[in-house]
Design a protein around this motif. Sequence first.
Motif, PDB file in Angstrom:
ATOM      1  N   TYR A  55       0.824  -1.208   0.000  1.00 42.37           N
ATOM      2  CA  TYR A  55       0.000   0.000   0.000  1.00 42.37           C
ATOM      3  C   TYR A  55       0.861   1.262   0.000  1.00 42.37           C
ATOM      4  O   TYR A  55       0.548   2.237  -0.679  1.00 42.37           O
ATOM      5  CB  TYR A  55      -0.935   0.026   1.213  1.00 42.37           C
ATOM      6  CG  TYR A  55      -2.133  -0.880   1.081  1.00 42.37           C
ATOM      7  CD1 TYR A  55      -2.832  -0.991  -0.117  1.00 42.37           C
ATOM      8  CD2 TYR A  55      -2.575  -1.617   2.159  1.00 42.37           C
ATOM      9  CE1 TYR A  55      -3.932  -1.814  -0.231  1.00 42.37           C
ATOM     10  CE2 TYR A  55      -3.682  -2.448   2.058  1.00 42.37           C
ATOM     11  CZ  TYR A  55      -4.359  -2.535   0.865  1.00 42.37           C
ATOM     12  OH  TYR A  55      -5.444  -3.355   0.756  1.00 42.37           O
ATOM     13  N   GLU A  57       3.833   1.551  -1.223  1.00 42.38           N
ATOM     14  CA  GLU A  57       4.437   1.661  -2.553  1.00 42.38           C
ATOM     15  C   GLU A  57       3.462   2.318  -3.530  1.00 42.38           C
ATOM     16  O   GLU A  57       3.830   3.241  -4.265  1.00 42.38           O
ATOM     17  CB  GLU A  57       4.837   0.279  -3.060  1.00 42.38           C
ATOM     18  CG  GLU A  57       5.479   0.308  -4.417  1.00 42.38           C
ATOM     19  CD  GLU A  57       5.885  -1.074  -4.888  1.00 42.38           C
ATOM     20  OE1 GLU A  57       6.402  -1.144  -6.018  1.00 42.38           O
ATOM     21  OE2 GLU A  57       5.696  -2.059  -4.161  1.00 42.38           O
ATOM     22  N   VAL A  58       2.211   1.879  -3.524  1.00 42.71           N
ATOM     23  CA  VAL A  58       1.200   2.468  -4.403  1.00 42.71           C
ATOM     24  C   VAL A  58       0.970   3.937  -4.044  1.00 42.71           C
ATOM     25  O   VAL A  58       0.859   4.791  -4.925  1.00 42.71           O
ATOM     26  CB  VAL A  58      -0.119   1.663  -4.328  1.00 42.71           C
ATOM     27  CG1 VAL A  58      -1.250   2.392  -5.032  1.00 42.71           C
ATOM     28  CG2 VAL A  58       0.075   0.283  -4.926  1.00 42.71           C
ATOM     29  N   LEU A  59       0.927   4.243  -2.757  1.00 34.14           N
ATOM     30  CA  LEU A  59       0.755   5.629  -2.320  1.00 34.14           C
ATOM     31  C   LEU A  59       1.922   6.501  -2.790  1.00 34.14           C
ATOM     32  O   LEU A  59       1.718   7.615  -3.285  1.00 34.14           O
ATOM     33  CB  LEU A  59       0.633   5.694  -0.794  1.00 34.14           C
ATOM     34  CG  LEU A  59       0.490   7.092  -0.198  1.00 34.14           C
ATOM     35  CD1 LEU A  59      -0.823   7.727  -0.651  1.00 34.14           C
ATOM     36  CD2 LEU A  59       0.571   7.028   1.312  1.00 34.14           C
ATOM     37  N   VAL A  61       3.935   6.005  -5.390  1.00 29.93           N
ATOM     38  CA  VAL A  61       3.855   6.186  -6.844  1.00 29.93           C
ATOM     39  C   VAL A  61       2.778   7.211  -7.183  1.00 29.93           C
ATOM     40  O   VAL A  61       2.977   8.091  -8.026  1.00 29.93           O
ATOM     41  CB  VAL A  61       3.574   4.832  -7.537  1.00 29.93           C
ATOM     42  CG1 VAL A  61       3.209   5.040  -9.000  1.00 29.93           C
ATOM     43  CG2 VAL A  61       4.774   3.914  -7.413  1.00 29.93           C
ATOM     44  N   THR A  62       1.631   7.141  -6.509  1.00 33.58           N
ATOM     45  CA  THR A  62       0.538   8.071  -6.770  1.00 33.58           C
ATOM     46  C   THR A  62       0.927   9.498  -6.434  1.00 33.58           C
ATOM     47  O   THR A  62       0.712  10.419  -7.228  1.00 33.58           O
ATOM     48  CB  THR A  62      -0.708   7.660  -5.954  1.00 33.58           C
ATOM     49  OG1 THR A  62      -1.057   6.315  -6.289  1.00 33.58           O
ATOM     50  CG2 THR A  62      -1.871   8.580  -6.234  1.00 33.58           C
ATOM     51  N   VAL A  63       1.527   9.705  -5.260  1.00 41.02           N
ATOM     52  CA  VAL A  63       1.913  11.052  -4.831  1.00 41.02           C
ATOM     53  C   VAL A  63       2.973  11.637  -5.762  1.00 41.02           C
ATOM     54  O   VAL A  63       2.857  12.783  -6.206  1.00 41.02           O
ATOM     55  CB  VAL A  63       2.412  11.038  -3.367  1.00 41.02           C
ATOM     56  CG1 VAL A  63       3.095  12.343  -2.993  1.00 41.02           C
ATOM     57  CG2 VAL A  63       1.249  10.764  -2.421  1.00 41.02           C
ATOM     58  N   THR A  65       3.681  10.789  -8.840  1.00 38.43           N
ATOM     59  CA  THR A  65       3.120  11.023 -10.162  1.00 38.43           C
ATOM     60  C   THR A  65       2.363  12.340 -10.181  1.00 38.43           C
ATOM     61  O   THR A  65       2.483  13.135 -11.120  1.00 38.43           O
ATOM     62  CB  THR A  65       2.190   9.869 -10.577  1.00 38.43           C
ATOM     63  OG1 THR A  65       2.941   8.664 -10.602  1.00 38.43           O
ATOM     64  CG2 THR A  65       1.579  10.113 -11.932  1.00 38.43           C
ATOM     65  N   PHE A  66       1.597  12.611  -9.133  1.00 38.25           N
ATOM     66  CA  PHE A  66       0.873  13.877  -9.018  1.00 38.25           C
ATOM     67  C   PHE A  66       1.848  15.053  -9.005  1.00 38.25           C
ATOM     68  O   PHE A  66       1.665  16.032  -9.731  1.00 38.25           O
ATOM     69  CB  PHE A  66       0.018  13.881  -7.744  1.00 38.25           C
ATOM     70  CG  PHE A  66      -0.651  15.197  -7.476  1.00 38.25           C
ATOM     71  CD1 PHE A  66      -1.797  15.552  -8.172  1.00 38.25           C
ATOM     72  CD2 PHE A  66      -0.133  16.071  -6.538  1.00 38.25           C
ATOM     73  CE1 PHE A  66      -2.415  16.777  -7.927  1.00 38.25           C
ATOM     74  CE2 PHE A  66      -0.737  17.291  -6.289  1.00 38.25           C
ATOM     75  CZ  PHE A  66      -1.892  17.640  -6.981  1.00 38.25           C
ATOM     76  N   ARG A  69       3.416  15.578 -12.456  1.00 41.19           N
ATOM     77  CA  ARG A  69       2.491  16.203 -13.409  1.00 41.19           C
ATOM     78  C   ARG A  69       2.263  17.670 -13.088  1.00 41.19           C
ATOM     79  O   ARG A  69       2.074  18.476 -13.991  1.00 41.19           O
ATOM     80  CB  ARG A  69       1.167  15.444 -13.443  1.00 41.19           C
ATOM     81  CG  ARG A  69       1.289  14.115 -14.131  1.00 41.19           C
ATOM     82  CD  ARG A  69      -0.056  13.393 -14.148  1.00 41.19           C
ATOM     83  NE  ARG A  69       0.058  12.187 -14.921  1.00 41.19           N
ATOM     84  CZ  ARG A  69      -0.355  12.065 -16.169  1.00 41.19           C
ATOM     85  NH1 ARG A  69      -0.898  13.088 -16.782  1.00 41.19           N
ATOM     86  NH2 ARG A  69      -0.232  10.931 -16.803  1.00 41.19           N
TER      87      ARG A  69
END
Length: 87
Positions: A55, A57-59, A61-63, A65-66, A69
């Motif tokens: 979890y 790791e996914v968090l 990557v999400t943060v 990536t945001f 961008r």
Amino acid sequence: MGSSTSQHAGGISDDSLSSLIVTALLLFFFFGLHNLLQEAIMSFEGFKFGLMLGYLEVLGVTVFTFVERRCFSGSNVVVGGSGGNVG
């Protein structure tokens, strides 16, 4: 005078193709290294947070990536193969 690099189908130059291949190989190398390290962490005696590690790791990557961008939206990033800039 002609260019020293040749063009392939789709207008990809030799330099771009070489960069793509090197980037893809490095991506696979570091992803494999990441998986080895993650498996090593999960094999520690008493480590009971495997699901939480996934979890986080996914968090992460999400943060990131945001952030990427938002901070680098003016860069020459091709989205959907349209050839346009993001932004």
